[in-house]
Motif scaffolding. Structure first.
Motif, PDB file in Angstrom:
ATOM      1  N   PRO A  87     -66.857 -70.878 -22.341  1.00 15.53           N
ATOM      2  CA  PRO A  87     -65.771 -69.640 -23.207  1.00 15.53           C
ATOM      3  C   PRO A  87     -65.224 -69.008 -21.356  1.00 15.53           C
ATOM      4  O   PRO A  87     -65.968 -68.202 -21.248  1.00 15.53           O
ATOM      5  CB  PRO A  87     -65.928 -69.225 -24.414  1.00 15.53           C
ATOM      6  N   TYR A  88     -64.122 -68.107 -21.920  1.00 17.70           N
ATOM      7  CA  TYR A  88     -63.639 -67.308 -20.551  1.00 17.70           C
ATOM      8  C   TYR A  88     -63.940 -66.176 -21.474  1.00 17.70           C
ATOM      9  O   TYR A  88     -63.262 -65.187 -22.223  1.00 17.70           O
ATOM     10  CB  TYR A  88     -62.040 -67.582 -20.607  1.00 17.70           C
ATOM     11  N   GLU A  89     -64.265 -65.197 -20.661  1.00 19.37           N
ATOM     12  CA  GLU A  89     -64.357 -63.926 -20.907  1.00 19.37           C
ATOM     13  C   GLU A  89     -64.510 -62.655 -20.404  1.00 19.37           C
ATOM     14  O   GLU A  89     -64.790 -61.935 -20.273  1.00 19.37           O
ATOM     15  CB  GLU A  89     -67.128 -63.651 -21.361  1.00 19.37           C
ATOM     16  N   GLY A  90     -63.143 -63.315 -19.536  1.00 17.41           N
ATOM     17  CA  GLY A  90     -61.989 -61.681 -19.241  1.00 17.41           C
ATOM     18  C   GLY A  90     -62.416 -61.132 -17.162  1.00 17.41           C
ATOM     19  O   GLY A  90     -62.340 -60.908 -17.383  1.00 17.41           O
ATOM     20  N   ASP A  91     -62.801 -62.639 -17.180  1.00 12.22           N
ATOM     21  CA  ASP A  91     -63.235 -62.486 -15.894  1.00 12.22           C
ATOM     22  C   ASP A  91     -61.842 -63.253 -15.052  1.00 12.22           C
ATOM     23  O   ASP A  91     -62.041 -63.931 -14.349  1.00 12.22           O
ATOM     24  CB  ASP A  91     -64.725 -63.226 -14.744  1.00 12.22           C
ATOM     25  N   GLU A  92     -61.408 -61.958 -14.522  1.00 17.34           N
ATOM     26  CA  GLU A  92     -59.992 -62.784 -13.316  1.00 17.34           C
ATOM     27  C   GLU A  92     -60.416 -63.630 -12.736  1.00 17.34           C
ATOM     28  O   GLU A  92     -59.493 -64.052 -11.784  1.00 17.34           O
ATOM     29  CB  GLU A  92     -59.317 -61.293 -13.120  1.00 17.34           C
ATOM     30  N   ALA A  93     -61.378 -62.579 -11.405  1.00 19.09           N
ATOM     31  CA  ALA A  93     -62.184 -63.789 -10.915  1.00 19.09           C
ATOM     32  C   ALA A  93     -61.875 -64.555 -11.081  1.00 19.09           C
ATOM     33  O   ALA A  93     -61.748 -66.080 -10.036  1.00 19.09           O
ATOM     34  CB  ALA A  93     -62.992 -62.709  -9.595  1.00 19.09           C
ATOM     35  N   GLU A  94     -63.367 -65.459 -12.133  1.00 20.58           N
ATOM     36  CA  GLU A  94     -63.817 -66.340 -12.335  1.00 20.58           C
ATOM     37  C   GLU A  94     -61.952 -67.412 -12.763  1.00 20.58           C
ATOM     38  O   GLU A  94     -61.922 -68.496 -12.331  1.00 20.58           O
ATOM     39  CB  GLU A  94     -63.905 -66.864 -13.479  1.00 20.58           C
ATOM     40  N   LEU A  95     -61.127 -66.593 -13.311  1.00 15.91           N
ATOM     41  CA  LEU A  95     -59.507 -67.489 -13.117  1.00 15.91           C
ATOM     42  C   LEU A  95     -58.830 -68.027 -11.951  1.00 15.91           C
ATOM     43  O   LEU A  95     -58.508 -69.280 -12.263  1.00 15.91           O
ATOM     44  CB  LEU A  95     -58.580 -66.559 -14.549  1.00 15.91           C
ATOM     45  N   GLU A  96     -59.006 -67.010 -11.184  1.00 20.11           N
ATOM     46  CA  GLU A  96     -58.709 -67.585  -9.788  1.00 20.11           C
ATOM     47  C   GLU A  96     -59.300 -68.650  -9.305  1.00 20.11           C
ATOM     48  O   GLU A  96     -59.046 -69.369  -8.864  1.00 20.11           O
ATOM     49  CB  GLU A  96     -59.032 -66.119  -8.696  1.00 20.11           C
ATOM     50  N   ARG A  97     -60.442 -68.719  -9.198  1.00 20.35           N
ATOM     51  CA  ARG A  97     -61.185 -69.424  -9.162  1.00 20.35           C
ATOM     52  C   ARG A  97     -61.034 -70.535  -9.376  1.00 20.35           C
ATOM     53  O   ARG A  97     -60.816 -71.930  -9.025  1.00 20.35           O
ATOM     54  CB  ARG A  97     -63.384 -69.014  -9.384  1.00 20.35           C
ATOM     55  N   THR A  98     -60.409 -70.810 -10.978  1.00 18.36           N
ATOM     56  CA  THR A  98     -60.231 -71.978 -11.821  1.00 18.36           C
ATOM     57  C   THR A  98     -59.829 -72.386 -11.299  1.00 18.36           C
ATOM     58  O   THR A  98     -59.017 -74.203 -11.517  1.00 18.36           O
ATOM     59  CB  THR A  98     -60.799 -71.512 -13.057  1.00 18.36           C
ATOM     60  N   ALA A  99     -58.576 -71.926 -11.231  1.00 23.49           N
ATOM     61  CA  ALA A  99     -57.408 -72.593 -10.441  1.00 23.49           C
ATOM     62  C   ALA A  99     -57.568 -73.228  -9.709  1.00 23.49           C
ATOM     63  O   ALA A  99     -56.600 -73.982  -9.424  1.00 23.49           O
ATOM     64  CB  ALA A  99     -55.717 -71.231 -10.444  1.00 23.49           C
ATOM     65  N   LEU A 100     -58.194 -72.736  -8.181  1.00 26.98           N
ATOM     66  CA  LEU A 100     -58.620 -73.164  -7.649  1.00 26.98           C
ATOM     67  C   LEU A 100     -59.192 -74.912  -6.948  1.00 26.98           C
ATOM     68  O   LEU A 100     -58.686 -75.218  -6.711  1.00 26.98           O
ATOM     69  CB  LEU A 100     -58.917 -72.167  -6.492  1.00 26.98           C
ATOM     70  N   VAL A 101     -59.679 -74.762  -7.994  1.00 25.96           N
ATOM     71  CA  VAL A 101     -61.063 -75.711  -8.784  1.00 25.96           C
ATOM     72  C   VAL A 101     -59.746 -77.086  -9.577  1.00 25.96           C
ATOM     73  O   VAL A 101     -59.793 -77.679  -8.417  1.00 25.96           O
ATOM     74  CB  VAL A 101     -61.935 -75.280  -8.664  1.00 25.96           C
ATOM     75  N   VAL A 102     -58.869 -76.359  -9.813  1.00 27.31           N
ATOM     76  CA  VAL A 102     -57.445 -76.930  -9.940  1.00 27.31           C
ATOM     77  C   VAL A 102     -57.163 -78.096  -9.054  1.00 27.31           C
ATOM     78  O   VAL A 102     -56.559 -79.335  -9.036  1.00 27.31           O
ATOM     79  CB  VAL A 102     -56.386 -76.243 -11.630  1.00 27.31           C
ATOM     80  N   GLU A 103     -56.672 -77.153  -8.317  1.00 29.24           N
ATOM     81  CA  GLU A 103     -55.699 -77.772  -6.850  1.00 29.24           C
ATOM     82  C   GLU A 103     -56.555 -78.892  -5.730  1.00 29.24           C
ATOM     83  O   GLU A 103     -56.155 -79.274  -5.797  1.00 29.24           O
ATOM     84  CB  GLU A 103     -55.721 -76.661  -6.380  1.00 29.24           C
ATOM     85  N   ARG A 104     -57.719 -78.257  -5.765  1.00 26.79           N
ATOM     86  CA  ARG A 104     -58.926 -78.743  -4.884  1.00 26.79           C
ATOM     87  C   ARG A 104     -59.055 -80.235  -5.588  1.00 26.79           C
ATOM     88  O   ARG A 104     -58.974 -81.241  -5.202  1.00 26.79           O
ATOM     89  CB  ARG A 104     -60.053 -77.896  -5.173  1.00 26.79           C
ATOM     90  N   ALA A 105     -58.746 -80.378  -6.618  1.00 21.83           N
ATOM     91  CA  ALA A 105     -59.128 -81.656  -8.024  1.00 21.83           C
ATOM     92  C   ALA A 105     -58.179 -82.695  -7.639  1.00 21.83           C
ATOM     93  O   ALA A 105     -57.920 -83.131  -8.163  1.00 21.83           O
ATOM     94  CB  ALA A 105     -59.580 -81.337  -8.929  1.00 21.83           C
ATOM     95  N   GLY A 106     -56.833 -81.776  -6.713  1.00 22.17           N
ATOM     96  CA  GLY A 106     -55.693 -82.780  -7.153  1.00 22.17           C
ATOM     97  C   GLY A 106     -54.936 -82.243  -8.240  1.00 22.17           C
ATOM     98  O   GLY A 106     -53.891 -82.933  -8.494  1.00 22.17           O
ATOM     99  N   GLY A 107     -54.692 -81.602  -9.657  1.00 24.25           N
ATOM    100  CA  GLY A 107     -54.414 -81.966 -10.711  1.00 24.25           C
ATOM    101  C   GLY A 107     -52.843 -80.859 -10.522  1.00 24.25           C
ATOM    102  O   GLY A 107     -51.756 -81.842 -10.455  1.00 24.25           O
ATOM    103  N   ARG A 108     -52.201 -80.165  -9.346  1.00 21.42           N
ATOM    104  CA  ARG A 108     -51.344 -79.778  -9.053  1.00 21.42           C
ATOM    105  C   ARG A 108     -50.789 -80.339  -8.047  1.00 21.42           C
ATOM    106  O   ARG A 108     -49.439 -81.278  -8.454  1.00 21.42           O
ATOM    107  CB  ARG A 108     -51.811 -78.341  -8.056  1.00 21.42           C
ATOM    108  N   ASP A 109     -50.911 -81.301  -7.193  1.00 23.90           N
ATOM    109  CA  ASP A 109     -50.155 -82.831  -6.788  1.00 23.90           C
ATOM    110  C   ASP A 109     -49.709 -83.655  -7.920  1.00 23.90           C
ATOM    111  O   ASP A 109     -49.119 -84.432  -7.107  1.00 23.90           O
ATOM    112  CB  ASP A 109     -51.355 -83.549  -5.552  1.00 23.90           C
ATOM    113  N   TRP A 110     -50.678 -83.984  -8.480  1.00 22.48           N
ATOM    114  CA  TRP A 110     -50.784 -85.424  -9.128  1.00 22.48           C
ATOM    115  C   TRP A 110     -49.431 -84.668 -10.146  1.00 22.48           C
ATOM    116  O   TRP A 110     -48.506 -85.444 -10.639  1.00 22.48           O
ATOM    117  CB  TRP A 110     -51.803 -85.037  -9.860  1.00 22.48           C
ATOM    118  N   ALA A 111     -49.382 -83.280 -10.817  1.00 18.12           N
ATOM    119  CA  ALA A 111     -48.377 -83.212 -11.825  1.00 18.12           C
ATOM    120  C   ALA A 111     -46.845 -83.251 -11.546  1.00 18.12           C
ATOM    121  O   ALA A 111     -46.054 -83.760 -11.881  1.00 18.12           O
ATOM    122  CB  ALA A 111     -48.982 -81.356 -12.236  1.00 18.12           C
TER     123      ALA A 111
END
Length: 377
Positions: free
Chosen positions: A313-337
């Protein structure tokens, strides 16, 4: 079951602003051009002006307790019941009903379809009231959601009342297409509910248990179905053939999928000042949106990292949220969408050409489809 939020989509800059990529869905020389969305904006204003009196009249028949919540949700009253000049939404679905009627029946078919347009808007808002409760969203249209003001039960019941009003509008409509329209809208509500059920069930499953195919099917049921239904109802009220009605439904569904793909991108990387929702809310809720599932199923090292992040679960860490967004992008999720959104828009244009081969007659529908997928201000 998604509200259309207009925002800019693109690559994130250090300042937090967004640089827009190219528009979704290229236009050919044979298609009518849309100048900065002006035609779509005019159609939306006309739709809002046409359906609002029907909506207010319908809601005026509700018991006081339900009417107060409904009017608050539409932005027409404050929580204390005093009048407000709020935002009732873009009115894209009513505009699709009216534009479809005009495309196949001429301008004279448009006024006769106003009740059907209002019914579609009521169903849309029924889904929004329920979605906000289920998703625990606290803001919509830049104000607190109804459940946060009136409580879960009252918000759900108000949504139920809006659905009943929608079907009553069609049942009482003397137009010869009203019975077919009511059946189609009721079938659409069942599909919407099935899509929402699939969505909530997915959220309870592990990240590695969800496939991209079922996520796309869920998105079509939740978002594409009502846009398709709106277009089909316009065709019915224009007296269109079964074949043309089905083509309009397919057009709306494909445009709806394109919209949902871009909306999911905005849900991760959008500007809260434009969307009216907190940045990264979908990631914080561990929502299995289309870019996320595309990333999770990409087979890349970033996919494994994302699955690990989504496994807790997400526990309120904004840095982790930024990291998660970056990981989605690195895995190609944004370009695919974004690529998939362009493909869905191309399919939508093919379906529209089947139903309305004259580009001039199809211009209003094309403008609206471009408007909801371009997502720029």
């Amino acid at each position: 079951m998604t509200e259309i939020r207009h925002s800019t989509v693109g690559t994130r800059r250090p300042t937090g602003t967004l640089e827009r990529h190219g528009p979704v869905g290229a236009q050919s020389d044979k298609e009518p051009r849309v100048a900065d969305g002006q035609e779509a904006e005019a159609l939306l204003r006309e739709a809002r002006a046409s359906v609002d009196p029907e909506l207010r009249s319908a809601m005026g028949s509700l018991p006081d307790s339900m009417r107060r919540i409904a009017l608050y949700h539409f932005g027409w009253q404050h929580a204390d019941g005093t009048p407000a000049e709020g935002n009732a939404g873009k009115a894209i679905r009513p505009a699709l009903v009216l534009a479809s009627a005009a495309a196949l029946g001429g301008s004279g078919a448009r006024p006769a379809a106003v009740r059907a347009a209002a019914a579609v808007e009521l169903v849309h808002n029924f889904t929004l009231l329920h979605d906000d409760v289920m998703d625990r969203d606290t803001t919509r249209r830049h104000r607190p959601t109804a459940w946060t003001v009136f409580g879960d039960a009252d918000a759900i019941l108000a949504g139920d009342a809006l659905q009943a009003l929608a079907l009553r509008l069609l049942a009482a409509d003397p137009h010869p297409a009203s019975a077919s329209a009511a059946t189609r809208l009721a079938d659409c509500v069942v599909e919407l509910c099935a899509g929402q059920h699939a969505d909530t069930a997915m959220e309870r499953r592990r990240p590695d248990e969800v496939t991209l195919e079922e996520t796309l099917a869920m998105a079509e049921a939740k978002t594409g179905a009502l846009l398709g239904c709106a277009c089909a109802l316009g065709g019915l009220y224009a007296g269109a053939s079964d074949e043309d009605v089905e083509a309009l439904d397919a057009f709306g569904r494909q445009a709806g999928l394109a919209f949902q793909l871009i909306d999911d991108v905005i849900g991760i990387w959008g500007d809260p000042g434009r969307t009216g929702k907190p940045a990264g809310a979908d990631l914080a809720a561990r929502k299995k949106s289309l870019p996320v599932v595309a990333a999770l199923t990409s087979g890349t090292p970033a996919a494994a990292e994302l699955a690990e992040l989504y496994g807790v679960p997400y526990e309120g860490d904004e840095a982790e949220l930024e990291r998660t967004a970056l990981v989605v992008e690195r895995a190609g999720g944004r370009d695919w969408a974004q690529a998939q959104a362009a493909d869905r828009m191309a399919r939508a244009m093919q379906e529209l050409a089947r139903a309305v081969p004259d580009p001039a007659a199809a211009g209003g529908l094309l403008s609206l489809a471009e408007f909801v997928t371009r997502r720029s201000t």
